[in-house]
Design a protein around this motif. Sequence first.
Motif, PDB file in Angstrom:
ATOM      1  N   VAL A  30      -1.116 -13.069  10.279  1.00 30.44           N
ATOM      2  CA  VAL A  30      -0.456 -11.936   9.404  1.00 30.44           C
ATOM      3  C   VAL A  30       0.351 -11.128   9.894  1.00 30.44           C
ATOM      4  O   VAL A  30       0.110 -10.356  10.897  1.00 30.44           O
ATOM      5  CB  VAL A  30      -1.848 -11.276   8.890  1.00 30.44           C
ATOM      6  N   ASP A  31       1.565 -11.049   9.296  1.00 35.79           N
ATOM      7  CA  ASP A  31       2.657 -10.347  10.030  1.00 35.79           C
ATOM      8  C   ASP A  31       2.481  -8.659   9.761  1.00 35.79           C
ATOM      9  O   ASP A  31       3.282  -8.151   8.643  1.00 35.79           O
ATOM     10  CB  ASP A  31       4.138 -10.722   9.530  1.00 35.79           C
ATOM     11  N   ALA A  32       1.343  -8.033  10.133  1.00 32.70           N
ATOM     12  CA  ALA A  32       1.196  -6.763   9.595  1.00 32.70           C
ATOM     13  C   ALA A  32       0.623  -5.898  10.663  1.00 32.70           C
ATOM     14  O   ALA A  32      -0.101  -6.328  11.546  1.00 32.70           O
ATOM     15  CB  ALA A  32       0.299  -6.524   8.441  1.00 32.70           C
ATOM     16  N   VAL A  33       0.982  -4.584  10.662  1.00 32.34           N
ATOM     17  CA  VAL A  33       0.298  -3.622  11.541  1.00 32.34           C
ATOM     18  C   VAL A  33      -0.153  -2.506  10.727  1.00 32.34           C
ATOM     19  O   VAL A  33       0.668  -2.043   9.784  1.00 32.34           O
ATOM     20  CB  VAL A  33       1.292  -2.885  12.670  1.00 32.34           C
ATOM     21  N   LEU A  34      -1.423  -1.913  10.896  1.00 32.96           N
ATOM     22  CA  LEU A  34      -1.993  -0.963  10.153  1.00 32.96           C
ATOM     23  C   LEU A  34      -2.604   0.114  11.262  1.00 32.96           C
ATOM     24  O   LEU A  34      -2.811  -0.100  12.160  1.00 32.96           O
ATOM     25  CB  LEU A  34      -3.105  -1.599   9.404  1.00 32.96           C
ATOM     26  N   THR A  35      -2.442   1.584  10.602  1.00 41.51           N
ATOM     27  CA  THR A  35      -3.156   2.399  10.841  1.00 41.51           C
ATOM     28  C   THR A  35      -4.454   2.626  10.353  1.00 41.51           C
ATOM     29  O   THR A  35      -4.543   2.464   9.186  1.00 41.51           O
ATOM     30  CB  THR A  35      -2.300   3.779  10.677  1.00 41.51           C
ATOM     31  N   ILE A  36      -5.417   2.623  11.366  1.00 38.51           N
ATOM     32  CA  ILE A  36      -6.924   2.471  10.922  1.00 38.51           C
ATOM     33  C   ILE A  36      -7.030   4.114  10.274  1.00 38.51           C
ATOM     34  O   ILE A  36      -6.980   5.200  11.165  1.00 38.51           O
ATOM     35  CB  ILE A  36      -7.921   2.233  11.742  1.00 38.51           C
ATOM     36  N   PRO A  37      -7.486   4.151   9.018  1.00 40.77           N
ATOM     37  CA  PRO A  37      -7.497   5.713   8.427  1.00 40.77           C
ATOM     38  C   PRO A  37      -8.677   6.544   9.189  1.00 40.77           C
ATOM     39  O   PRO A  37      -9.548   6.217   9.966  1.00 40.77           O
ATOM     40  CB  PRO A  37      -8.068   5.432   7.058  1.00 40.77           C
ATOM     41  N   LYS A  38      -8.319   7.997   8.982  1.00 44.98           N
ATOM     42  CA  LYS A  38      -9.297   8.682   9.736  1.00 44.98           C
ATOM     43  C   LYS A  38     -10.548   8.598   9.095  1.00 44.98           C
ATOM     44  O   LYS A  38     -10.614   8.540   7.864  1.00 44.98           O
ATOM     45  CB  LYS A  38      -8.465  10.210   9.426  1.00 44.98           C
ATOM     46  N   GLY A  39     -11.765   8.669   9.944  1.00 40.05           N
ATOM     47  CA  GLY A  39     -13.057   8.486   9.344  1.00 40.05           C
ATOM     48  C   GLY A  39     -13.443   7.275   9.135  1.00 40.05           C
ATOM     49  O   GLY A  39     -14.565   6.921   8.757  1.00 40.05           O
TER      50      GLY A  39
END
Length: 365
Positions: A200-209
Motif C-alpha cells: 500500500v503506497d501510503a504514509v499516514l499520520t496517526i491522529p492525536k488520541g
Amino acid sequence: MVEPATDTKSAAKVVPLLKDELDIVIPTIRNLDFLEMWRPFFEPYHLIIVQDGDPSKIIKVPEGFDYELYNRNDINKILGPKASCISFKDSACRCFGYMVSKKKYIFTIDDDCFVAKDPSGKAINALEQHIKNILSPSTPFFFNTLYDPYRDGADFVRGYPFSLREGVPTAVSHGLWLNIPDYDAPTQLVKPLERNTRYVDAVLTIPKGTLFPMCGMNLCFDRDLIGPAMYFGLMGDGQPIGRYDDMWAGWCTKVICDHLGLGVKTGLPYIYHSKASNPFVNLKKEYKGIFWQEEIIPFFQAATLSKDSTTVQKCYIELSKQVKEKLGKVDPYFDKLADAMVTWIEAWDELNPSGASAKATNGKA
C-alpha cells in the motif's frame, strides 16, 4: 507470493541522507550476514549492534561496515547497577543502543528483515523513505484524506484548515512488512500460512488520541525529540512477559507525543520479514500480556500529563508514577516496570547530560 530483492548490488548509487546524523541499531544473537543485502543502503552509516544472550559468543559482521558492538558485559560495565533496566535474552535490549548513541536520529531493524521490492520490482531503500517521513511534518490534529500531504503528488484536500497546514515535527516513522506479518501468537496459530502480499503506497499520520501497536523491527525516530521515551521495558529472562517491548514503548511514546505536540507516521517503507517465529513459544511469552493488554490499553487511552511535564523525561517520570499507581493493581510486575522506567531515565540522563532533567523517585500516590 512475495520475494525479497535478491540483487541489491545493482541498485542505483545511493546518496546517503543524514549520514553523520543517524545510527542504525540492530539487536542480534547471530552473525549479521543479512547486512550484505543491505550494504548499498547501510554501508555509509554507523551501526550500533546490541548482542543479546551469551556475551562470550562471537558475532561476525561483514567487512566494510562501521560499527560498535555491545554485549551484556559491556552493558553492565557502562550502566553498573542501572543495567537492571535493560532486558536480557530479549530483543528489547536494543534500547541500550538508543541510549549510547550520540546521533540525532535512530533507525532500528531486526536481523531477519531483508530488502523488499516495490510493485515494479525495484529494491526498496527503507532507510531513505524513513528519513523522508521524519524530515517532513505530521498532521495529528486533522486527518487528511489524501494521507501524507507533504509527499510528492499529494496535498491538503479541500476543507483542510489552513491554520493547521504547517503541521508539527515528526518524532516517529513506523514502517511495515511484506511476507510475514507481525501477528500475535493466537493469530499465527489460526493463520499459519498467511502472508502479507499487499503493498500500500501510503504514509499516514496517526491522529492525536489514537494509540497503535508499534513494531520495533522497521522503525525510525528522532532521538532528540522523543528518545528518552523509547524504553522497551522489562522483557525476556526473569520476566513474566515477552513480545510487548516495542508496543509498550509505542504506547508511552504516543501519549507523550500527543502531550508535547509531536507527530507519529505509519505506512511506507516496507521491509521483507523473512521468517515466522514459533507461535507456541510466542504464546508462552505473550500469555499474560494478552490478558493484561485489556487493562493496559484503557490505561494509556485515559492517561493525561500535567502542564509541568514540558520535557520527554518529565513526561516519562510522570507516566511511570501512573503506571505504578494504576497498573500496579493488575500485577506486581508493573510496580517493577515503573521502577525500571525511572532507572532508565536516570541512566539516559547520565549518558546524555545535555538532555538531563529533574530526577524523580517513584512512589504510589
